[in-house]
Structure formats: structure tokens, C-alpha cells
Design a protein around this motif. Structure first.
Motif, PDB file in Angstrom:
ATOM      1  N   ASN B   9     -36.051  13.541 -16.652  1.00  0.00           N
ATOM      2  CA  ASN B   9     -36.642  12.306 -17.151  1.00  0.00           C
ATOM      3  C   ASN B   9     -37.357  11.605 -16.002  1.00  0.00           C
ATOM      4  OD1 ASN B   9     -34.725  10.972 -15.620  1.00  0.00           O
ATOM      5  ND2 ASN B   9     -33.465  10.350 -17.358  1.00  0.00           N
ATOM      6  N   LYS B  10     -37.971  10.463 -16.297  1.00  0.00           N
ATOM      7  CA  LYS B  10     -38.856   9.903 -15.268  1.00  0.00           C
ATOM      8  C   LYS B  10     -38.090   9.311 -14.094  1.00  0.00           C
ATOM      9  CE  LYS B  10     -39.940   5.905 -18.115  1.00  0.00           C
ATOM     10  NZ  LYS B  10     -40.892   5.768 -19.195  1.00  0.00           N
ATOM     11  N   VAL B  15     -32.142  15.985 -18.042  1.00  0.00           N
ATOM     12  CA  VAL B  15     -31.831  15.715 -19.448  1.00  0.00           C
ATOM     13  C   VAL B  15     -31.693  16.988 -20.274  1.00  0.00           C
ATOM     14  CG1 VAL B  15     -32.752  13.383 -19.596  1.00  0.00           C
ATOM     15  CG2 VAL B  15     -34.287  15.313 -19.951  1.00  0.00           C
ATOM     16  N   THR B  83     -42.231  12.584 -17.382  1.00  0.00           N
ATOM     17  CA  THR B  83     -41.218  13.603 -17.643  1.00  0.00           C
ATOM     18  C   THR B  83     -41.671  14.910 -16.989  1.00  0.00           C
ATOM     19  OG1 THR B  83     -40.835  12.550 -19.759  1.00  0.00           O
ATOM     20  CG2 THR B  83     -39.920  14.742 -19.476  1.00  0.00           C
ATOM     21  N   TYR B 107     -41.147  19.954 -27.374  1.00  0.00           N
ATOM     22  CA  TYR B 107     -40.420  18.744 -26.971  1.00  0.00           C
ATOM     23  C   TYR B 107     -40.971  17.530 -27.718  1.00  0.00           C
ATOM     24  CZ  TYR B 107     -39.340  14.828 -23.778  1.00  0.00           C
ATOM     25  OH  TYR B 107     -38.958  13.632 -23.238  1.00  0.00           O
ATOM     26  N   ILE B 119     -34.241   7.851 -25.973  1.00  0.00           N
ATOM     27  CA  ILE B 119     -35.187   8.201 -24.928  1.00  0.00           C
ATOM     28  C   ILE B 119     -34.530   8.152 -23.546  1.00  0.00           C
ATOM     29  CG2 ILE B 119     -36.409   6.123 -24.113  1.00  0.00           C
ATOM     30  CD1 ILE B 119     -38.781   7.587 -25.798  1.00  0.00           C
ATOM     31  N   GLU B 120     -34.906   9.099 -22.677  1.00  0.00           N
ATOM     32  CA  GLU B 120     -34.397   9.224 -21.309  1.00  0.00           C
ATOM     33  C   GLU B 120     -32.956   9.728 -21.249  1.00  0.00           C
ATOM     34  OE1 GLU B 120     -36.407   8.192 -18.307  1.00  0.00           O
ATOM     35  OE2 GLU B 120     -37.847   8.452 -19.910  1.00  0.00           O
TER      36      GLU B 120
END
Lengths: 246, 140
Positions: B9-10, B15, B83, B107, B119-120
């Protein structure tokens, strides 16, 4: 000219059903109306900032002005539906306590879609449209006409329960609404096709075949998303059916 | 031969992780997290190290993209949102960028359109696993 057009267009946002909405801005009628006091550009823009975000196309044709057959056979973006439906599920999930409640909510959403859809489909059948009176007739209408109108394919199977006289099953090997949905393990009884079940329930109810419709997952090797819609008719339907036979 | 896929993830957290081959010894799950975090840092450094950065009038570097060794090749694909997809393959594997784009597509479909995915957070989407395996299997 260009400017007054946009101004009157902005202005019209507050009067969506006024007689001028259906006329084009460049027609003489609209020009006459344009001479009426119009808010100055500054007030217009400040107003439009606080106004609803409802938008009309440049020709000012709303969805109600279009012919009902216009969208027949038209296709929509599946991605936008998936995002919208995903948000509906998340929204519903925040407001319920259990899986059954969530399914009930999704069912209710589908119900309001089904009520409207039935009217459109019957209208589109035109002269050949009729009111179904037999159970088999209405179920075939659902598996063929309704399924084709929404999912562009017929349902995969229609079966009658062996054990219960009042139960019928429609199966869909890969329900469109579930394409991108993976239900977490801890909620494995949930099937978001409850929305689809709601559509069926509404159609049956509106056609005077009161019934309860529920969606159940029955995954198998080839179809991991296979769903069966269980239709349980009320006694009145069975009584009427028996009278038809006798 | 495709060996392994990692999704970061960012923030650099791991993940998603999946091995496609059983021939290699596996790391512990903690080591995978460390590997992901380390790569995230190295990636950020490489983006700064590039001699053709904005200071010399060029576009900013996107950072480390490919790393090749005798035994494997590691390709990184970074999405616009930050990502990162890391794909480990054998060095002679062709069209790795095509494979990565397809994985990104899967994805976007089966993870991002799933209402139960936060999310994340780690990806636990059975439909994504299924479609990913169906795509990778014939390539092995």
C-alpha cells in the motif's frame, strides 16, 4: 447572446418543470422569457453554488421527455454499476446490526427497482403485453423477459421444489451484481444478490402473486458464485392455481 | 516462470502476498513485512537519486523499476495512487510489464470494487485470488 443563454440556463435550474424547460434556449419563446428579470451573473453563480447538483443537458431534455423505448437494449457501464452497488452495500452495512437485516435492506432496495421495472417492461411489450395469471407464466416472464432486460441473458434454471408445493427456484450461475464482490468468511451466509431477490419479489407482488424471495449461495466447482433465488408463494396463489386446474 | 507477487500500500505496508511456486524456501510472514518495508524505503531513495530529476529540468523519476539477478528478476509497477505491485519472476520470463498491468486490472476489478474491502488494508478477496490464479496458472 451566449452569455444570456448560459444565465437563463442556470436560472432554469430552480424551475425544472416550468413550461420553458422543454423549449430550446434559442427559440423566440425563450428569448421572450429572457427579457424577464434574470439574476445578474454574480447572483446567478452564487445561487448555483448552493443549488442542488441536478444537471440538465444543453437541450434541456430531461429523462421524462425521452421515449421510453430509447433505452431498450442500451447497455450501461458495469464498472459504474459495481461502484454504485458497492456503495449501497457499504451504506446499508453501516445501518444494520446483522446479516439478516442487511439482506432485508438490500431486498428493499431491489423491491423499489422491481416495481418500476415491471411497469416499463409490460409497457414495452406493447400490444402483446398481457397480465399473467398462472404461476408458470409469471415465472417464465421473470426468467426470460426480466432477466434479459437487466442482465442481457436468460436465467440459468427454473425449478419447482419437490418437497414443498409453494416453492420455486430460479438459479443464476453468476449473478451480475455479485461479479466483483467477495464476501468475507465471517459473513458467509450473506449473499448480496438479495438485491436481485428484491426485484423478483416486487414483480411477483405487483402481479398479484404475493411471495417471499430470498437469495442463497450454492457454490460448486465450475460456478463459485452460483445463487439460487428461492420463491415461496403465499397460500392465496396456490388456491387460485388449484382453481385454474379444476 | 512467475515466482511471487507482493502488493504494497502507499505507506509501504504489505497488503497482499502470494507465491506461485513451491520450489523455494519461504520466508516467515514477518520477513515479508520487513522486505516490503525495506523495498518501500529503497524505492523512495532511488527516486531521489536519479540524475535526471526536476532540478535538471527533467520529469521526476518514478524510482526503481527492475532489478535483475542471476536467479530472479523483480519488476515493480507503481500505480498513480502509490500502490506498488512487485512481481518476482525467473530472469527469462517475457512480457512482465504486460502481466503486471493485467494484475493491476484484476486488482482494480476484484479488490477495489468489492464493498467489503477496506482501503489500504490487507487484501482478503476470494474472487481476486481465484482470478489471479486462473490468469497465472497457464503461464507457468
Amino acid at each position: 447572446m451566449e452569455r444570456s443563454n448560459t444565465d437563463s440556463f442556470r436560472h432554469s435550474q430552480y424551475l425544472p418543470f416550468s413550461p420553458t424547460t422543454s423549449s430550446h434556449p434559442s427559440t423566440p419563446l425563450a428569448q421572450k422569457h429572457a427579457s424577464l428579470p434574470i439574476p445578474t451573473p454574480t447572483t446567478a453563480s452564487s445561487l448555483s453554488g448552493s443549488a442542488s447538483t441536478l444537471r440538465y443537458s444543453q437541450s434541456r431534455k430531461t429523462i421524462y421527455d425521452r421515449h421510453l423505448n430509447r433505452s431498450k437494449g442500451a447497455e450501461l457501464s458495469k464498472a459504474s454499476f459495481a461502484f454504485l452497488f458497492g456503495e449501497m452495500v457499504q451504506y446499508a452495512q453501516k445501518r444494520v446490526s446483522g446479516i439478516q437485516d442487511l439482506e432485508k435492506k438490500l431486498n428493499a432496495h431491489g423491491y423499489s427497482v422491481g416495481q418500476r421495472l415491471l411497469e416499463l417492461l409490460v409497457w414495452r411489450e406493447g400490444r402483446s403485453g398481457k397480465r399473467e395469471t398462472r404461476v408458470l407464466g409469471i415465472l417464465q416472464f421473470i426468467t426470460n423477459t426480466l432477466w434479459r432486460a437487466i442482465y442481457n441473458k436468460p436465467a440459468d434454471a427454473l425449478e419447482k421444489s419437490r418437497d414443498h408445493e409453494d416453492e420455486y427456484m430460479i438459479s443464476d450461475n453468476d449473478p451480475m451484481v455479485n461479479t466483483y464482490i467477495s464476501v468475507p468468511k465471517e459473513m458467509n451466509q450473506l449473499n448480496c444478490a438479495a438485491f436481485q431477490a428484491g426485484i423478483i419479489e416486487a414483480v411477483l407482488d405487483s402481479c398479484m402473486f404475493p411471495a417471499r424471495v430470498t437469495a442463497h449461495s450454492v457454490p460448486n466447482e465450475t460456478w463459485p458464485g452460483k445463487t439460487v433465488f428461492l420463491i415461496k408463494f403465499e397460500q392465496v396463489v396456490l388456491d387460485r392455481e388449484a382453481e385454474f386446474i379444476s | 516462470m512467475i515466482l511471487s507477487l507482493l502488493i504494497l500500500n502507499k505507506a509501504g505496508g504489505l497488503v497482499y502476498h502470494r507465491d506461485f511456486s513451491n520450489t523455494f524456501t519461504k520466508l516467515s510472514s514477518n520477513d515479508y513485512l520487513v522486505l516490503a518495508g525495506t523495498f518501500h524505503g529503497v524505492h523512495a531513495i532511488t527516486a531521489r537519486l536519479s540524475p535526471f530529476g526536476p532540478s535538471s529540468g527533467g520529469t521526476p523519476s518514478s524510482g526503481l523499476e527492475v532489478m535483475e539477478s542471476e536467479h530472479f528478476r523483480m519488476q515493480c509497477f507503481q500505480t498513480l495512487t502509490g500502490t506498488k505491485f512487485l512481481l518476482f519472476t525467473e530472469p527469462q520470463q517475457p512480457n512482465v510489464d504486460v502481466i503486471l498491468r493485467r494484475i493491476y486490472e484484476l486488482y482494480a476489478d476484484y479488490v477495489m470494487k468489492n464493498p467489503f474491502y477496506q482501503i489500504e488494508m490487507p487484501i482478503r478477496c476470494e474472487a481476486f485470488d481465484r482470478h489471479l490464479m486462473a490468469y497465472i496458472k497457464p503461464k507457468q
